[in-house]
Design a protein around this motif. Structure first.
Motif, mmCIF file in Angstrom:
data_model
loop_
_atom_site.group_PDB
_atom_site.id
_atom_site.type_symbol
_atom_site.label_atom_id
_atom_site.label_comp_id
_atom_site.label_asym_id
_atom_site.label_seq_id
_atom_site.Cartn_x
_atom_site.Cartn_y
_atom_site.Cartn_z
ATOM 1 N N ASP A 119 21.839 45.852 20.326
ATOM 2 C CA ASP A 119 22.974 46.770 19.226
ATOM 3 C C ASP A 119 24.180 46.756 20.205
ATOM 4 O O ASP A 119 25.235 46.538 19.700
ATOM 5 C CB ASP A 119 22.685 48.161 18.895
ATOM 6 N N THR A 120 24.123 47.032 21.587
ATOM 7 C CA THR A 120 25.558 46.768 22.388
ATOM 8 C C THR A 120 26.200 45.705 22.368
ATOM 9 O O THR A 120 27.377 45.614 22.292
ATOM 10 C CB THR A 120 25.080 47.445 23.944
ATOM 11 N N GLY A 121 25.327 44.795 22.338
ATOM 12 C CA GLY A 121 25.967 43.259 22.344
ATOM 13 C C GLY A 121 26.484 42.921 21.076
ATOM 14 O O GLY A 121 27.629 42.356 21.035
ATOM 15 N N HIS A 122 25.946 43.521 19.690
ATOM 16 C CA HIS A 122 26.522 43.366 18.642
ATOM 17 C C HIS A 122 27.983 43.994 18.401
ATOM 18 O O HIS A 122 28.851 43.511 17.779
ATOM 19 C CB HIS A 122 25.829 43.826 17.560
ATOM 20 N N ALA A 123 27.810 45.338 19.138
ATOM 21 C CA ALA A 123 29.104 46.124 19.023
ATOM 22 C C ALA A 123 30.305 45.161 19.779
ATOM 23 O O ALA A 123 31.310 45.292 19.401
ATOM 24 C CB ALA A 123 28.967 47.451 19.613
ATOM 25 N N GLN A 124 29.843 44.747 21.059
ATOM 26 C CA GLN A 124 30.977 44.129 21.781
ATOM 27 C C GLN A 124 31.449 42.992 21.180
ATOM 28 O O GLN A 124 32.538 42.477 21.269
ATOM 29 C CB GLN A 124 30.310 43.872 23.111
ATOM 30 N N PHE A 125 30.351 42.300 20.602
ATOM 31 C CA PHE A 125 30.705 40.999 19.710
ATOM 32 C C PHE A 125 31.763 41.221 18.659
ATOM 33 O O PHE A 125 32.725 40.579 18.195
ATOM 34 C CB PHE A 125 29.664 40.305 19.215
ATOM 35 N N ALA A 126 31.605 42.602 18.008
ATOM 36 C CA ALA A 126 32.385 42.947 16.919
ATOM 37 C C ALA A 126 33.483 43.215 17.358
ATOM 38 O O ALA A 126 34.805 42.746 16.666
ATOM 39 C CB ALA A 126 31.696 44.075 16.117
ATOM 40 N N SER A 127 33.883 44.059 18.458
ATOM 41 C CA SER A 127 34.986 44.280 19.198
ATOM 42 C C SER A 127 35.939 43.034 19.402
ATOM 43 O O SER A 127 37.086 42.835 19.460
ATOM 44 C CB SER A 127 34.933 45.178 20.410
ATOM 45 N N TYR A 128 35.249 41.877 19.932
ATOM 46 C CA TYR A 128 35.828 40.686 20.399
ATOM 47 C C TYR A 128 36.524 40.123 19.223
ATOM 48 O O TYR A 128 37.529 39.504 19.187
ATOM 49 C CB TYR A 128 34.824 39.704 20.906
ATOM 50 N N MET A 129 35.638 39.895 18.220
ATOM 51 C CA MET A 129 36.252 39.436 16.925
ATOM 52 C C MET A 129 37.336 40.050 16.180
ATOM 53 O O MET A 129 38.236 39.192 15.550
ATOM 54 C CB MET A 129 34.814 39.289 16.007
ATOM 55 N N HIS A 136 35.343 41.624 25.985
ATOM 56 C CA HIS A 136 34.432 41.863 24.854
ATOM 57 C C HIS A 136 33.259 40.765 24.894
ATOM 58 O O HIS A 136 32.114 41.045 24.680
ATOM 59 C CB HIS A 136 34.982 42.345 23.643
ATOM 60 N N LEU A 137 34.039 39.735 24.553
ATOM 61 C CA LEU A 137 33.017 38.436 24.551
ATOM 62 C C LEU A 137 32.159 38.286 25.859
ATOM 63 O O LEU A 137 30.873 38.136 25.756
ATOM 64 C CB LEU A 137 34.031 37.153 24.679
ATOM 65 N N ASP A 138 32.732 38.507 27.008
ATOM 66 C CA ASP A 138 31.937 38.403 28.165
ATOM 67 C C ASP A 138 30.759 39.396 28.241
ATOM 68 O O ASP A 138 29.540 39.224 28.614
ATOM 69 C CB ASP A 138 32.786 38.684 29.545
ATOM 70 N N ASP A 139 31.150 40.657 27.742
ATOM 71 C CA ASP A 139 30.002 41.618 27.848
ATOM 72 C C ASP A 139 28.708 41.411 26.719
ATOM 73 O O ASP A 139 27.752 41.827 26.917
ATOM 74 C CB ASP A 139 30.927 43.193 27.513
ATOM 75 N N ALA A 140 29.549 40.840 25.504
ATOM 76 C CA ALA A 140 28.292 40.474 24.555
ATOM 77 C C ALA A 140 27.495 39.797 25.099
ATOM 78 O O ALA A 140 26.227 39.569 24.808
ATOM 79 C CB ALA A 140 29.206 40.111 23.287
ATOM 80 N N MET A 141 28.080 38.399 25.624
ATOM 81 C CA MET A 141 27.137 37.520 26.185
ATOM 82 C C MET A 141 26.274 38.045 27.195
ATOM 83 O O MET A 141 25.031 37.528 27.481
ATOM 84 C CB MET A 141 28.054 36.362 26.733
ATOM 85 N N GLU A 142 26.550 38.871 28.149
ATOM 86 C CA GLU A 142 26.001 39.409 29.174
ATOM 87 C C GLU A 142 24.659 40.259 28.596
ATOM 88 O O GLU A 142 23.506 40.105 28.954
ATOM 89 C CB GLU A 142 26.685 40.247 30.107
ATOM 90 N N ASP A 143 25.170 41.163 27.592
ATOM 91 C CA ASP A 143 23.898 41.764 26.874
ATOM 92 C C ASP A 143 23.055 41.066 26.363
ATOM 93 O O ASP A 143 21.627 41.074 26.362
ATOM 94 C CB ASP A 143 24.609 42.752 25.779
#
Length: 1093
Positions: A119-129, A136-143
């Motif tokens: 869910d954290t990854g989805h949230a980071q990805f949504a922020s990146y978009m 945010h993209l880096d955090d999403a990929m890491e999660d």
């Protein structure tokens, strides 16, 4: 209290699933807010959810307001997410009260920590978009990478974890924040591998991988990526019904259409794999899809590429069908209609060159004219259409020699040349085309100015073409041909020397299977032959013949070209007495047989054979050649192979296989079944009028033919069947003479003679030195005129003109033959003989040859029928086949068919038909089952049924021979005509005898006389072993006299319980014509002939 909320989703839970209902349970506590607050999340998997999914909206509503809806559903909508408008339908129900506020309803589906990080990854990805912030993209990929690490191989959520990480990388790549496209592609591929057939989330993985491959192709242009993407979409679309979200994004311009365009941009590939891909892409373009026309074109290109490689005519037919559909999808006003018209025209011309059907060429010209009309003066592609139309007109000129076609072509080329000034890349092609057209017009009109201008333009074209230009060799060849023509006119030696050198250069530049080698061979033989005519060097003649041999056997050219080339080889070898002559004739027969075998119906085979005017006399000319070389056995084989080819092609499907059945029953069964399938396909195709349906039927026919040929090849591998269905050898053909000699009469432009095939031993040659082909043609015409005049005379008046003609036949033709029969073969009087006439001999009543002279002792000099019992046979093979079929006999049944009242417009009433049928009834043995049909019952269907159901048939009616379309020759029935084609399509192996008391039942075909296509031969082909037919009009008032005496003699020994024997028919007819001399005029006695055993 626990509430159940039933959410009915109209924006699917994932891309594909149909709308469905699922419950959510809520337990409001006493401390809860008076309002309900629910996050609506989307999961992009139908199976297990990893985490809560992406937030796409939030529901807030007062409890009282919610409960006020009662049990009635209500709708809620949310802002658009990923291009779709989510909505849900709610229905609320109070299930039960529960006092334990701390109770839980469900166990977690997945580990809480993994779900939380997802869910954290989805949230980071949504922020990146939303923000394009790379952190945010880096955090999403890491999660998502951490989640994947926690889902090892075998974990139920591994596929979802792979998708989450891959999708994040792919979006980063699309935003230029990630450079590696290979990594997400491999992740999507791994996820797909974990979702096999029927997995609910396989469609999603198919789509994800297809998208990644498309983007990678966009970057690298790797053909393998776009091919794989097409295959993925081909699997995906049937899994996504219309109206679903996944279908809407997969079928979009940036998804599926990109893949279709990418595949259409690949170079033509005629391999099976390449064609399969094109068919896959076409299935991605259903009717109505904007890219279907270009996709049809690309598939047609691939299929034609395979045709160019292997020469399978089915591929060319398929290509034309595809191009016709493409044209139909581009109606008037469509921007690309002119292009698709031209493409279809090119394919039709190609098929014309391989099959020779003039309708294809005419259709191509009409299409090119329509395309030119769509490209008026000033259009950027007008020069191309001018050239295309010019090429097709030149092709038609070569076939029909209509000078107007060539004049139009030259005019179009001259206009095209003005549109391609010096420096234009297409100028050299137009120069060459104009020169070629001028050269062809010179060949027709012999105007030297055309030839000199052609040579000038050829030289200009050659100067503009580099040595490695693919058309360089063609210009060399054509310039060589023009120089040969000028050498023939001027005899300037340097022209022919240059021509030979140019052709040799052209051949050196071409691979062994290049289609244009054919033309180089042809021009080179022309150069050598031109020089031979002037210098008379035998080496030049041999070189010319060798190049004709190579051209006639070059596999990339269609049968029509090669047949005509072999015909030119025959002409050159005959003219100059070259030793290759017999080989040239054999090549012609083999090619013509191959050409006719590609035609799916009897009529189309006859039309194809009649198209070759220059090879019509080949059978008799070949036999004449073998006779002149002293090889009589080969002469018999060539005469048999060349004549009756259409009968041979049809009858090979009905060859008795009793011997094969005893050796290999399975192979025999397979052969018979395939033969039946081919026969059925041929019959059905004969009645098809729709062009596309006819093309499909022709393809199916050729597919079956290939299977049949494979079965025949297997049979020939058996030790005792090596010549199964091959052209028979003399030893095989001699079986026709088992009951008496067969006399083949050869009417050739080179010599006229007879070959007698005896019961045993070598054939005997009977020269007819005073007879020429022109004499026979004149004799044939005189007989036709004398018969017409005799029919107008009274029955007692002498037939002086006929007597003179029959005396000529006796003196010049039959007496030399009789002398050999009597003195060399020692043939006893009243023995049986069979006449097998060819060409002009087929129209002369040889059986009626008569000296009409008195011996010194006062006795009358005997005529042919006083000496021997005469029969005819269309071919030796037909007689052999009839004898083979006599092995199986059944209980005889006799049917009479009469039609004396044919109806308006079908001929005069035949008043004696019923009397004739009654007469026959009285004479038929009582032991035979007898039935009759006449009047209204004598219909086409009734007659066909009677022919099939009975072994003996007597038919009294009008008969009509069609000299131009012999398969339309017919018996006149009450409703519809009973045609020769109707009869041939029936296989009646137990039939024995037919008496055709009708007009013109044994008269051949003007266009192909050696085919002996007439009603009596058709009945013999269908199974009747012995047939009485007529050569011209029968007078029904006197025919009864012949009929009465014939059957009295036919059944002379059957009245007392003897066997009905169809082999007595020739003897019975001989007795009948002798017996009625005082009652029946000469021409009405001569009219009846016997055919068969």
């Amino acid at each position: 209290m626990i509430l159940n909320l039933y959410l009915q989703s109209s924006a699917e839970r994932i891309f594909k699933s149909p709308p469905g209902a699922f419950p959510l349970a809520f337990t409001p506590s006493s401390h809860s807010s008076p309002a309900l607050s629910v996050e609506i999340r989307a999961s992009y998997e139908l199976g297990r959810m990893l985490g809560g999914g992406e937030v796409i909206g939030e529901l807030q509503m007062l409890w009282d307001e919610l409960l006020d809806h009662g049990d009635h559903p209500f709708d809620l909508s949310f802002p658009a997410a990923r291009g779709v408008q989510p909505s849900i339908t709610l229905r609320v129900a109070i299930v039960y009260a529960w006092d334990n506020p701390n109770g839980t309803l469900f166990d977690p589906l997945v580990d809480c920590e993994i779900a939380r990080d997802a869910d954290t990854g989805h949230a980071q990805f949504a922020s990146y978009m939303k923000s394009d912030n790379v952190s945010h993209l880096d955090d999403a990929m890491e999660d998502f990478q951490w989640v994947l690490n926690q889902c090892p191989v075998g974990h139920p959520d591994r596929a979802t974890a792979l998708n989450n990480l891959a999708w994040t990388y792919l979006q980063g790549y699309l935003q230029n924040d990630v450079q590696d496209i290979d990594f997400p592609t491999s992740l999507f591929r791994n996820a797909l591998a974990l979702r096999p057939q029927h997995h609910p989330d396989r469609p999603l993985s198919l789509f994800n991988l297809a998208v990644a491959l498309s983007w990678r192709h966009n970057k690298t242009r790797t053909a393998g990526d776009i091919r794989e993407a097409a295959q993925l979409y081909h699997e995906l679309l049937p899994l996504c019904p219309e109206g679903t979200y996944l279908r809407s994004i997969a079928a979009g311009k940036n998804s599926l259409d990109y893949v279709i365009c990418g595949c259409n941009g690949l170079p033509p590939d005629g391999s099976d794999e390449g064609i399969h891909l094109r068919r896959v892409v076409l299935e991605l373009c259903p009717l109505g899809h904007r890219l279907r026309p270009i996709t049809l074109h690309e598939l047609a290109q691939a299929v034609e590429a395979r045709f160019d490689q292997h020469g399978g005519i089915d591929d060319l037919d398929a290509s034309i069908q595809l191009r016709r559909e493409a044209v139909s999808l581009c109606p008037e006003g469509h921007a690309d209609r002119d292009t698709y018209l031209n493409n279809l025209a090119f394919s039709l011309v190609s098929r014309f060159k391989h099959q020779g059907n003039h309708n294809d060429l005419d259709g191509a010209i009409s299409l090119h004219e329509a395309a030119l009309h769509l490209r008026p003066v000033g259009h950027e592609f007008r020069d191309y259409s001018l050239g295309n139309l010019g090429v097709a007109l030149v092709d038609r000129f070569k076939e029909r020699e209509d000078i107007e076609d060539m004049t139009r072509a030259i005019s179009f080329y001259r206009e095209a040349l003005t549109l391609r000034p010096p420096g234009h890349p297409g100028r050299t092609i137009t120069l060459h085309s104009l020169a070629h057209a001028l050269q062809n017009r010179y060949d027709k009109s012999q105007v030297s100015a055309d030839l000199n201008e052609a040579i000038h333009w050829y030289r200009d074209s050659l100067r503009l073409r580099r040595l490695d230009h693919p058309g360089h060799h063609l210009t060399l060849s054509n310039l060589s041909s023009a120089l040969c023509s000028r050498f023939t006119e001027t005899q300037e030696n340097e022209d022919v020397e240059e021509a030979i050198a140019l052709c040799q250069d052209s051949l050196a530049a071409l691979s062994s299977l290049h289609p244009d080698r054919y033309f180089s061979y042809m021009w080179l033989q022309e150069a050598y032959l031109s020089r031979y005519r002037v210098l008379h060097d035998p080496a030049d003649l041999s070189l010319a013949v060798e190049n004709l041999r190579l051209a006639s056997r070059h596999p990339t050219q269609g049968f029509p070209y090669r047949i005509r080339t072999a015909g030119r080889w025959v002409t050159a070898a005959e003219t100059h007495s070259h030793i290759s002559l017999l080989q040239a004739y054999s090549t012609c027969f083999d090619l013509l047989d191959g050409h006719l075998a590609t035609r799916s119906s009897t009529i189309s085979r006859r039309v194809a054979a009649a198209a070759f005017d220059d090879v019509r006399s080949l059978p008799v000319d070949a036999a004449s050649c073998a006779i002149r070389n002293g090889d009589l056995r080969h002469a018999v084989e060539l005469a048999e192979q060349g004549r009756g080819q259409q009968w041979s092609l049809a009858s090979r499907l009905r060859t008795p296989v009793e011997d094969l059945e005893s050796v290999n029953p399975a192979l025999a069964h397979n052969y018979l079944e395939l033969s039946k399938c081919i026969s059925n396909a041929a019959q059905s195709s004969a009645h098809i009028t729709d062009r596309a349906a006819a093309a499909r039927a022709a393809m199916e026919y050729r597919r079956l033919t290939r299977q049949w040929e494979t079965a025949v090849a297997e049979i020939r591998d058996l030790p005792a069947f090596s010549r199964f269905l091959l052209p028979p050898l003399y030893a095989d053909l001699q079986a026709a003479a088992r009951q008496g000699p067969v006399i083949i009469l050869i009417a050739s432009q080179y010599s006229c003679s007879a070959i007698i095939v005896p019961t045993s031993g070598d054939p005997h040659h009977v020269p007819l030195p005073s007879v020429t082909l022109a004499d026979l043609t004149n004799l044939k015409d005189c007989f036709a005129r004398a018969i017409r005049q005799a029919s107008a005379l009274g029955p007692k008046l002498p037939r002086n003109d006929l007597i003179v003609l029959l005396r000529t036949v006796w003196d010049e033709i039959m007496l030399p033959i009789v002398n050999v029969l009597r003195h060399d073969l020692k043939l006893k009087y009243y023995s049986r003989i069979w006449l097998c006439p060819t060409a002009a001999f087929t129209s002369i009543p040889l059986h009626a040859a008569h000296p009409f002279r008195t011996n010194p002792d006062g006795s009358k000099e005997p005529c042919l029928e006083d000496l021997y019992i005469c029969s005819y046979t269309p071919t030796l093979s037909a007689l052999v086949r009839s004898r083979q079929m006599m092995k199986k006999r059944v209980t005889p049944s006799f049917m009479t068919i009469g039609q004396g009242q044919p109806g308006a417009g079908k001929g005069k009433a035949l008043l004696t038909v019923d009397n004739e049928l009654e007469l026959v009834h009285k004479l038929v043995p009582a032991t035979a089952k007898y039935t009759t049909i006449s009047g209204d019952a004598a219909t086409r269907a009734g007659a066909l049924e009677a022919l099939q159901a009975n072994t003996w048939v007597h038919l009294a009616c009008h008969g009509k021979q069609d000299p131009k379309q012999p398969y339309n020759s017919h018996f006149v029935m009450r409703d519809q005509d009973l045609t020769l084609l109707d009869i041939m399509e029936r296989d009646i192996p137990h039939a024995e005898f037919a008496f055709l008391s009708a007009c013109h039942t044994a008269v051949g075909d003007e266009e192909t006389p050696d085919e002996v296509i007439h009603l009596a031969a058709g009945l013999q082909f269908s199974g009747f072993k012995s047939v009485i037919g007529t050569l011209w009009q029968v007078d029904d008032s006197v025919a009864q006299h012949v009929v009465k005496v014939f059957y009295e003699n036919m059944f002379k020994d059957s009245k007392d319980g003897g066997v009905m024997d169809c082999t007595r028919a020739a003897w019975a007819l001989n007795r009948a014509t002798h017996a009625v001399k005082t009652k029946v005029p000469l021409e009405q006695r001569m009219v009846f002939v016997h055919i068969g055993v």
